[in-house]
Write an enzyme that holds these catalytic residues in place. Structure first.
Site, short mmCIF file in Angstrom:
data_model
loop_
_atom_site.label_atom_id
_atom_site.label_comp_id
_atom_site.label_asym_id
_atom_site.label_seq_id
_atom_site.Cartn_x
_atom_site.Cartn_y
_atom_site.Cartn_z
N GLY A 46 0.77 -1.25 0.00
CA GLY A 46 0.00 0.00 0.00
C GLY A 46 0.79 1.28 0.00
O GLY A 46 0.32 2.31 -0.48
N GLU A 100 4.27 3.99 6.30
CA GLU A 100 3.05 3.17 6.18
C GLU A 100 1.98 4.00 5.46
O GLU A 100 1.97 5.23 5.54
CB GLU A 100 2.60 2.76 7.59
N ASP A 101 1.11 3.32 4.73
CA ASP A 101 0.03 4.02 4.04
C ASP A 101 -1.09 4.42 5.00
O ASP A 101 -1.49 5.57 5.07
CB ASP A 101 -0.53 3.16 2.88
N ASP A 104 -4.98 1.41 10.87
CA ASP A 104 -6.37 1.25 11.27
C ASP A 104 -6.42 0.84 12.74
O ASP A 104 -6.51 1.69 13.63
CB ASP A 104 -7.01 0.20 10.34
N LYS A 132 -6.51 6.06 11.32
CA LYS A 132 -7.89 5.99 11.81
C LYS A 132 -7.85 6.04 13.33
O LYS A 132 -6.78 5.89 13.93
CB LYS A 132 -8.54 4.71 11.30
N PHE A 153 -13.89 3.01 4.97
CA PHE A 153 -12.98 2.30 4.09
C PHE A 153 -12.56 3.22 2.95
O PHE A 153 -13.40 3.81 2.26
CB PHE A 153 -13.64 1.03 3.54
N ASP A 160 -5.88 -0.52 -1.84
CA ASP A 160 -6.69 -1.34 -2.73
C ASP A 160 -8.04 -1.75 -2.13
O ASP A 160 -8.25 -1.68 -0.92
CB ASP A 160 -5.94 -2.63 -3.09
N ARG A 166 -5.41 0.50 -6.65
CA ARG A 166 -4.16 1.08 -6.13
C ARG A 166 -3.63 2.19 -7.02
O ARG A 166 -2.89 3.06 -6.58
CB ARG A 166 -3.07 0.01 -6.02
P1 5GP Z 1 -4.21 -2.41 10.99
O1 5GP Z 1 -3.30 -3.56 11.34
O2 5GP Z 1 -3.69 -1.07 11.45
O3 5GP Z 1 -5.62 -2.64 11.44
O4 5GP Z 1 -4.35 -2.40 9.42
C1 5GP Z 1 -3.38 -1.92 8.62
C2 5GP Z 1 -3.56 -2.38 7.19
O5 5GP Z 1 -4.92 -2.64 6.86
C3 5GP Z 1 -3.10 -1.29 6.24
O6 5GP Z 1 -1.73 -1.38 6.00
C4 5GP Z 1 -3.97 -1.54 5.04
O7 5GP Z 1 -3.34 -2.50 4.21
C5 5GP Z 1 -5.24 -2.13 5.59
N1 5GP Z 1 -6.30 -1.11 5.72
C6 5GP Z 1 -6.77 -0.55 6.84
N2 5GP Z 1 -7.75 0.35 6.58
C7 5GP Z 1 -7.90 0.36 5.24
C8 5GP Z 1 -8.76 1.10 4.34
O8 5GP Z 1 -9.59 1.94 4.71
N3 5GP Z 1 -8.61 0.84 3.01
C9 5GP Z 1 -7.70 -0.06 2.53
N4 5GP Z 1 -7.65 -0.20 1.22
N5 5GP Z 1 -6.88 -0.76 3.35
C10 5GP Z 1 -6.98 -0.55 4.68
#
Ligand code: 5GP
Length: 176
Positions: A46, A100-101, A104, A132, A153, A160, A166
């Site tokens: 990402g 990091e992109d 969440d 987030k 989302f 993606d 992407r």
């Molecule tokens: P975490 O471990 O912080 O819950 O999730 C991180 C990963 O979940 C990110 O690197 C990404 O790949 C994916 N992710 C979380 N939220 C989103 C979103 O709103 N859209 C997309 N496309 N990917 C997300």
């Protein structure tokens, strides 16, 4: 509005605004790391667009490398394990900045931080383009945030939906 697979998305943050914010983040990093040579480590897939645009704005002497975290789903057969792949650099005593992109729940980053800490980096900070509300669990290391998003989302600018989207230049939000 655009349709990707079975879902409709609306434009949320345009590319120009993203670039403007990235220039500010890069300026802050340049200032904070003036006398150091940081090692940037971007988390694929990402973050590929963000990493490219961010590094173009960084003026420091620096290095960049890339890692991948095998996701929850891919690892289902072995339980909730997340595995870090591709770290070839020696990060001992380095000043590491993880790119990091989006963060969440923060669980992916928590796993990365855990592993990096055990490898003896001198310092570890995180720059994320989007965060987030759940990202607070890694607040201690989350020094640079582009945009704080609500619980929604998002898609585009490297992110993606089931492998697609992407390539979109702007950021889109799922239309409910
Ligand atoms: P975490 O471990 O912080 O819950 O999730 C991180 C990963 O979940 C990110 O690197 C990404 O790949 C994916 N992710 C979380 N939220 C989103 C979103 O709103 N859209 C997309 N496309 N990917 C997300």
């Amino acid at each position: 509005m655009i349709v990707v697979k079975d879902r409709t998305f609306e434009k949320f943050i345009c590319y120009e605004d993203i670039l403007e914010r990235i220039a500010i983040l890069a300026g802050n990093i340049d200032e904070d790391y003036k006398d150091r040579k940081p090692l940037f480590i971007a988390v694929l897939n990402g973050s590929f667009m963000f990493a490219a645009d961010l590094l173009k704005e960084i003026s420091l002497n620096c290095e960049i490398s890339f890692i991948k975290v095998a996701s929850y789903e891919e690892m289902e057969s072995t339980g909730n394990v997340r595995q870090l792949i591709g770290l070839n650099e020696n990060i001992f005593k380095r000043d590491v900045i993880i790119i990091e992109d989006i963060i969440d729940t923060g669980r992916t980053m928590l796993k990365i931080l855990e592993e990096f800490k055990s490898l003896g980096a001198n310092s570890i900070e995180v720059v994320t383009l989007f965060s987030k509300p759940g990202a607070v669990i890694i607040q201690e290391h989350l020094k640079y945030i582009g945009f704080e998003l609500p619980e929604a989302f998002v898609l585009g600018y490297g992110l993606d939906y089931d492998g697609q989207g992407r390539n979109l230049k702007d950021l889109y939000k799922l239309k409910d």
